[in-house]
Motif scaffolding. Structure first.
Motif, PDB file in Angstrom:
ATOM      1  N   GLU A  84      -6.154   2.198   7.601  1.00  0.00           N
ATOM      2  CA  GLU A  84      -5.071   3.095   7.172  1.00  0.00           C
ATOM      3  C   GLU A  84      -3.710   2.448   7.415  1.00  0.00           C
ATOM      4  OE1 GLU A  84      -5.413   6.957   8.895  1.00  0.00           O
ATOM      5  OE2 GLU A  84      -7.491   7.245   8.238  1.00  0.00           O
ATOM      6  N   VAL A  85      -3.579   1.772   8.544  1.00  0.00           N
ATOM      7  CA  VAL A  85      -2.311   1.089   8.843  1.00  0.00           C
ATOM      8  C   VAL A  85      -2.054  -0.013   7.825  1.00  0.00           C
ATOM      9  CG1 VAL A  85      -1.084  -0.317  10.535  1.00  0.00           C
ATOM     10  CG2 VAL A  85      -2.448   1.641  11.291  1.00  0.00           C
ATOM     11  N   ALA A  86      -3.065  -0.827   7.550  1.00  0.00           N
ATOM     12  CA  ALA A  86      -2.896  -1.939   6.607  1.00  0.00           C
ATOM     13  C   ALA A  86      -2.523  -1.433   5.224  1.00  0.00           C
ATOM     14  CB  ALA A  86      -4.176  -2.763   6.550  1.00  0.00           C
ATOM     15  N   ARG A  87      -3.134  -0.338   4.817  1.00  0.00           N
ATOM     16  CA  ARG A  87      -2.841   0.212   3.492  1.00  0.00           C
ATOM     17  C   ARG A  87      -1.394   0.696   3.413  1.00  0.00           C
ATOM     18  NH1 ARG A  87      -7.265   2.532   3.015  1.00  0.00           N
ATOM     19  NH2 ARG A  87      -6.760   4.512   4.057  1.00  0.00           N
ATOM     20  N   ALA A  88      -0.934   1.387   4.439  1.00  0.00           N
ATOM     21  CA  ALA A  88       0.446   1.878   4.444  1.00  0.00           C
ATOM     22  C   ALA A  88       1.453   0.739   4.476  1.00  0.00           C
ATOM     23  CB  ALA A  88       0.662   2.808   5.640  1.00  0.00           C
ATOM     24  N   VAL A  89       1.156  -0.304   5.237  1.00  0.00           N
ATOM     25  CA  VAL A  89       2.062  -1.456   5.316  1.00  0.00           C
ATOM     26  C   VAL A  89       2.141  -2.164   3.967  1.00  0.00           C
ATOM     27  CG1 VAL A  89       2.365  -3.741   6.344  1.00  0.00           C
ATOM     28  CG2 VAL A  89       1.800  -1.788   7.800  1.00  0.00           C
ATOM     29  N   ARG A  90       1.009  -2.365   3.324  1.00  0.00           N
ATOM     30  CA  ARG A  90       1.027  -3.026   2.002  1.00  0.00           C
ATOM     31  C   ARG A  90       1.847  -2.232   1.005  1.00  0.00           C
ATOM     32  NH1 ARG A  90      -4.512  -3.927   3.119  1.00  0.00           N
ATOM     33  NH2 ARG A  90      -5.070  -2.149   1.791  1.00  0.00           N
ATOM     34  N   LYS A  91       1.719  -0.915   1.038  1.00  0.00           N
ATOM     35  CA  LYS A  91       2.469  -0.077   0.104  1.00  0.00           C
ATOM     36  C   LYS A  91       3.973  -0.142   0.370  1.00  0.00           C
ATOM     37  CE  LYS A  91       2.980   4.671  -1.564  1.00  0.00           C
ATOM     38  NZ  LYS A  91       2.592   6.089  -1.364  1.00  0.00           N
ATOM     39  N   ALA A  92       4.351  -0.153   1.647  1.00  0.00           N
ATOM     40  CA  ALA A  92       5.776  -0.132   2.003  1.00  0.00           C
ATOM     41  C   ALA A  92       6.474  -1.459   1.739  1.00  0.00           C
ATOM     42  CB  ALA A  92       5.926   0.246   3.475  1.00  0.00           C
ATOM     43  N   ARG A  93       5.768  -2.582   1.815  1.00  0.00           N
ATOM     44  CA  ARG A  93       6.345  -3.923   1.659  1.00  0.00           C
ATOM     45  C   ARG A  93       7.627  -4.064   2.490  1.00  0.00           C
ATOM     46  NH1 ARG A  93       8.372  -5.584  -2.748  1.00  0.00           N
ATOM     47  NH2 ARG A  93       8.911  -3.525  -3.570  1.00  0.00           N
ATOM     48  N   PRO A  94       7.539  -3.823   3.798  1.00  0.00           N
ATOM     49  CA  PRO A  94       8.767  -3.704   4.591  1.00  0.00           C
ATOM     50  C   PRO A  94       9.481  -5.031   4.807  1.00  0.00           C
ATOM     51  CG  PRO A  94       6.854  -3.678   6.026  1.00  0.00           C
ATOM     52  CD  PRO A  94       6.328  -3.657   4.618  1.00  0.00           C
TER      53      PRO A  94
END
Length: 373
Positions: A84-94
């Motif tokens: 879940e963390v990896a998916r959110a990080v990929r989406k955010a492209r921070p």
């Protein structure tokens, strides 16, 4: 607006909207008290904010009262779950990460130590691991706590080089988090251009906190119904500070890391060493600020209970010297502003206007202090 001793030296004005405008920021823990304040501040600065957190745990919640669902691209996920963390990080492209998500309560850590360690240690590791694959991330601030230090309670303010430790599971989990962050910084993230720092903040107060086992929220709940507030350690001394003080520090740290990655490391954010108060003294200030009658402000000392430190102070010299972050509002001002926030909300004012007023006064105060220096 009082400024602590020496606070005018090299004081910076505050977060630079020119820096933050358009930056892609991943903010974890944005549904919590500090996270909601920070999410609103980032949006005021023009940042593009993505959030990663569990749904709000209190009702009411500042996250909902500020209508943040309309302002932040939220991913409701559990940082204990790496996918879940990896998916959110990929989406955010921070480009910038501000990691606040945690199990933040000492008493809760005694009740469920395993979940506390899973969240505060492995949850942070999952976040750092996900960031290894992000090409654009450049500045990472991981928020821990003033309780990371091994505390013999000598009264000497802790510096960032003091040994880490922790008697209770919360404190120990955050100390372990500090070690994990340093490892990821040295072993992986520095080499790929991401500067990583930790922020150790003292006891934070401000409007919009409804968590259990926190002094001001507990007092507001009790006093609003004419009950006595139950406190555990009336003579415990803590580095009380308004929520905008450490948040300004986190933002200044993220800005600094962007162009000066060599400044990565640990930073204390707290009031000046002489600006301390006991729990009982804070309650007296709160009582005067709210205007309660004496019989409505009695408090009851809870006997027994798990161990908590009696004395805790921080040395904020590194944040002052490197970041130009000196305290603006002294402890009495911070407590009074916090209590008035709750009082005015109860009288019908909306949370957004109350937060906006605090932002405006804090910014004006820092500008005036900079001009005076």
């Amino acid at each position: 607006m009082a400024v602590g001793p020496g606070a005018l030296e090299d004081l910076v004005m505050g977060p630079d909207p020119r820096f933050w405008r358009g930056k892609r920021v991943l903010l974890t823990g944005h549904t919590g008290f500090k996270g909601a304040w920070l999410a609103l501040w980032l949006r005021r600065l023009g940042a593009e904010v993505s959030g990663l957190a569990l749904p709000p745990e209190t009702d009411p919640s500042l996250f909902d009262l500020l209508a943040l669902p309309a302002l932040v691209d939220s991913a409701f996920a559990d940082i204990r779950r790496p996918a879940e963390v990896a998916r959110a990080v990929r989406k955010a492209r921070p480009e910038i990460v501000l990691h606040l998500a945690a199990q933040p309560l000492v008493r809760a850590s005694y009740a469920d130590p395993v979940a506390t360690y899973e969240t505060n240690v492995m949850g942070t590791v999952h976040m750092l691991e996900a960031l290894r694959g992000e090409p654009d991330v450049r500045s990472v601030v991981v928020v821990t706590t003033d309780k990371v230090y091994r505390n013999p309670e000598t009264g000497r303010p802790f510096t960032e080089d003091d040994p880490l430790g922790g008697h209770d599971p919360y404190s120990a989990s955050k100390a372990a988090c500090e070690i994990a962050v340093a490892s990821y910084r040295d072993a992986f993230l520095r080499a790929r251009g991401a500067a990583v720092a930790t922020a150790r903040a003292g006891n934070v107060i401000g409007g919009g906190d409804w968590a259990a086992d926190r002094l001001i929220p507990d007092a507001m709940r009790a006093w609003s119904t004419g009950k006595a507030v139950v406190i555990r350690n009336p003579q415990a001394v803590r580095p009380w500070q308004h929520v905008l003080e450490p948040l300004a520090g986190y933002l200044a740290l993220a800005e600094t890391l962007w162009d000066a990655p060599e400044r990565a490391g640990a930073y204390n954010f707290g009031p000046d060493a002489g600006d301390m108060a006991t729990v009982a003294q804070v309650l007296e200030i709160a009582k005067r600020a709210y205007g309660f009658a004496e019989h409505e402000t009695a408090y009851h000392v809870e006997p027994g209970g798990p161990h908590e430190a009696q004395l805790l102070t921080l040395d904020n010299g590194r944040a002052r010297a490197v970041l130009g972050m000196a305290p603006l509002w002294r402890m009495e001002e911070a407590v009074s502003r916090t209590v008035r926030w709750y009082r005015d909300l109860a009288r019908g004012q909306d949370a957004r206007s109350l937060c906006d007023a605090d932002f405006a006064q804090f910014t004006a105060g820092r500008e005036a202090a900079c001009s005076a220096s």
